[in-house]
Design a protein around this motif. Structure first.
Motif, mmCIF file in Angstrom:
data_model
loop_
_atom_site.group_PDB
_atom_site.id
_atom_site.type_symbol
_atom_site.label_atom_id
_atom_site.label_comp_id
_atom_site.label_asym_id
_atom_site.label_seq_id
_atom_site.Cartn_x
_atom_site.Cartn_y
_atom_site.Cartn_z
ATOM 1 N N PRO A 227 0.819 -1.227 0.000
ATOM 2 C CA PRO A 227 0.000 0.000 0.000
ATOM 3 C C PRO A 227 0.852 1.277 0.000
ATOM 4 O O PRO A 227 0.463 2.268 -0.628
ATOM 5 C CB PRO A 227 -0.825 -0.110 1.278
ATOM 6 N N ALA A 228 1.992 1.255 0.680
ATOM 7 C CA ALA A 228 2.836 2.460 0.716
ATOM 8 C C ALA A 228 3.330 2.803 -0.687
ATOM 9 O O ALA A 228 3.384 3.972 -1.083
ATOM 10 C CB ALA A 228 4.006 2.258 1.661
ATOM 11 N N LEU A 229 3.648 1.740 -1.452
ATOM 12 C CA LEU A 229 4.136 1.947 -2.816
ATOM 13 C C LEU A 229 3.031 2.517 -3.706
ATOM 14 O O LEU A 229 3.244 3.459 -4.480
ATOM 15 C CB LEU A 229 4.622 0.604 -3.367
ATOM 16 N N LEU A 230 1.834 1.934 -3.556
ATOM 17 C CA LEU A 230 0.679 2.428 -4.330
ATOM 18 C C LEU A 230 0.361 3.874 -3.962
ATOM 19 O O LEU A 230 0.095 4.715 -4.828
ATOM 20 C CB LEU A 230 -0.558 1.563 -4.051
ATOM 21 N N LEU A 231 0.420 4.130 -2.674
ATOM 22 C CA LEU A 231 0.143 5.490 -2.201
ATOM 23 C C LEU A 231 1.138 6.476 -2.808
ATOM 24 O O LEU A 231 0.765 7.553 -3.285
ATOM 25 C CB LEU A 231 0.224 5.512 -0.671
ATOM 26 N N LYS A 232 2.403 6.091 -2.832
ATOM 27 C CA LYS A 232 3.430 6.973 -3.413
ATOM 28 C C LYS A 232 3.135 7.251 -4.883
ATOM 29 O O LYS A 232 3.291 8.375 -5.349
ATOM 30 C CB LYS A 232 4.814 6.346 -3.257
ATOM 31 N N THR A 233 2.722 6.214 -5.593
ATOM 32 C CA THR A 233 2.394 6.390 -7.009
ATOM 33 C C THR A 233 1.224 7.367 -7.163
ATOM 34 O O THR A 233 1.257 8.269 -8.004
ATOM 35 C CB THR A 233 2.009 5.030 -7.636
ATOM 36 N N ASN A 234 0.199 7.174 -6.342
ATOM 37 C CA ASN A 234 -0.964 8.078 -6.421
ATOM 38 C C ASN A 234 -0.584 9.517 -6.082
ATOM 39 O O ASN A 234 -1.014 10.460 -6.748
ATOM 40 C CB ASN A 234 -2.059 7.616 -5.447
ATOM 41 N N LEU A 235 0.220 9.661 -5.034
ATOM 42 C CA LEU A 235 0.603 11.021 -4.614
ATOM 43 C C LEU A 235 1.439 11.707 -5.691
ATOM 44 O O LEU A 235 1.343 12.907 -5.896
ATOM 45 C CB LEU A 235 1.367 10.970 -3.291
#
Ligand code: ADP
Ligand code: MG
Length: 255
Positions: free
Chosen positions: A5-13
Motif C-alpha cells: 500500500p505504501a508503494l501504491l500510495l506513493k504512485t498516487n501522490l
C-alpha cells in the motif's frame, strides 16, 4: 501477494502532484501512531506541510521571475545613513497598499545612496504578498523593447509587462536613449498610468528628465502621468558606498 500500500500510495501522490505528502507520510504516520493521533489530525498535518511547501515554492518562483540583480532587503538597510528619508513612510510602502491603489514611487538621488537597494527590498516585499514583479534597469528595459520590436514580438512583451503589478525601472538617467527607445519607454509608462504601479529610481531631478526623453513635450506628458499619484523620495546625501569605504580606510590607518 497483495501490492504494497505504501508503494501504491506513493504512485498516487506522485500522480496527484503532492510531493511533500509523499515524502512525509510515513514519518508522520509513525509519529501519529506513537502519539495516538486521530486520522483527521494526521491528514491535517500532512496537508499543512504540502501547503507550506507550495507557498514557499511559489514565492521563490515569483522572486526568480522578478529578476532582481542581487538580494537586498530592509534588514540590511541603514536608515540612519539617509536622515532625510522618511523611514516610516518607506516601511508603509512595504505593506503594499500603494500597489492596490496603482500609485507609483520614485527614488531620486545621487549614486550610492541606496536607491537600488530599496527598490529591490520593496520588490521583494511585493513578491511576498503574492504579487508579480519585474525588475529592469532602464537601459535593459529599452533594450528589450527594441529587440522585441525588431523581432515582431513587441505586443507579446508588452502583454507580459502588463501582467506585472509592479514594474521596477532602475537607473533612469544614466544613459540617454534613441528617439525610438524613448518612445517605447514612454509607451510602457503611459500604459500603466492608473492601472499598475511603477517604481523608478533616478540620479536625475525631474527638471533634468528632458535629457533622457529627448524633448520637453514628451517629458512633460510623462512626468504629468508619473507623478500624478506618486510617492516621491529624495535620497540625497553622501554615497553610502563611499562613506563605508572611507570608514574602512580610517580603521586600517588606526591599525
Ligand atoms: P544607488 O542605487 O543609489 O546607486 P545602491 O543601492 O546600489 O545605490 O547602494 C550601493 C551599495 O551600498 C549597495 O551595496 C547597497 O546595499 C549599499 N547601501 C546603500 N545605502 C545603504 C544604506 N542606507 N544601508 C545599507 N546599505 C546601503
Ligand atoms: Mg542603483
Amino acid at each position: 501477494m497483495s501490492p504494497n500500500p505504501a508503494l501504491l500510495l506513493k504512485t498516487n501522490l506522485k500522480q496527484l502532484r503532492l510531493p511533500t505528502i509523499a515524502a512525509e507520510f510515513e514519518k508522520l504516520a509513525r509519529e501519529a501512531g506513537a502519539a495516538n493521533e486521530g486520522y483527521e489530525q494526521y491528514l491535517l498535518r500532512l496537508t499543512e506541510l504540502e501547503v507550506a511547501a507550495r507557498t514557499a515554492n511559489a514565492l521563490q518562483a515569483r522572486i526568480r521571475s522578478a529578476n532582481f540583480p542581487v538580494h537586498k532587503d530592509f534588514d540590511t538597510y541603514d536608515f540612519t545613513a539617509v536622515p532625510n528619508l522618511p523611514k516610516q513612510k518607506v516601511l508603509e510602502l512595504a505593506r503594499g497598499e500603494w500597489l492596490d491603489q496603482h500609485f507609483n514611487a520614485c527614488l531620486i538621488g545621487q549614486p550610492g545612496t541606496g536607491k537600488t537597494h530599496l527598490a529591490i527590498a520593496l520588490g521583494l516585499a511585493a513578491c511576498r504578498q503574492g504579487r508579480h514583479v519585474k525588475f529592469f534597469t532602464a537601459a535593459g528595459l529599452v533594450n528589450r523593447l527594441e529587440e522585441s520590436q525588431k523581432a515582431y514580438q513587441l505586443d507579446r512583451f508588452l502583454t507580459q509587462l502588463d501582467k506585472t503589478e509592479l514594474l521596477i525601472c532602475d537607473e533612469l538617467g544614466y544613459l540617454s536613449f534613441s528617439r525610438g527607445g524613448a518612445e517605447l519607454l514612454f509607451q510602457v509608462f503611459a500604459d500603466r498610468y492608473e492601472r499598475a504601479s511603477l517604481l523608478i529610481t533616478s540620479n536625475l531631478a525631474f527638471g533634468d528628465w528632458a535629457q533622457i526623453f529627448q524633448g520637453e513635450r514628451m517629458t512633460a506628458a510623462l512626468l504629468d502621468r508619473l507623478t500624478h499619484r506618486c510617492h516621491i523620495f529624495e535620497m540625497n546625501g553622501e554615497s553610502y558606498r563611499f562613506r563605508e569605504s572611507m570608514k574602512a580606510k580610517k580603521v586600517k590607518k588606526q591599525e
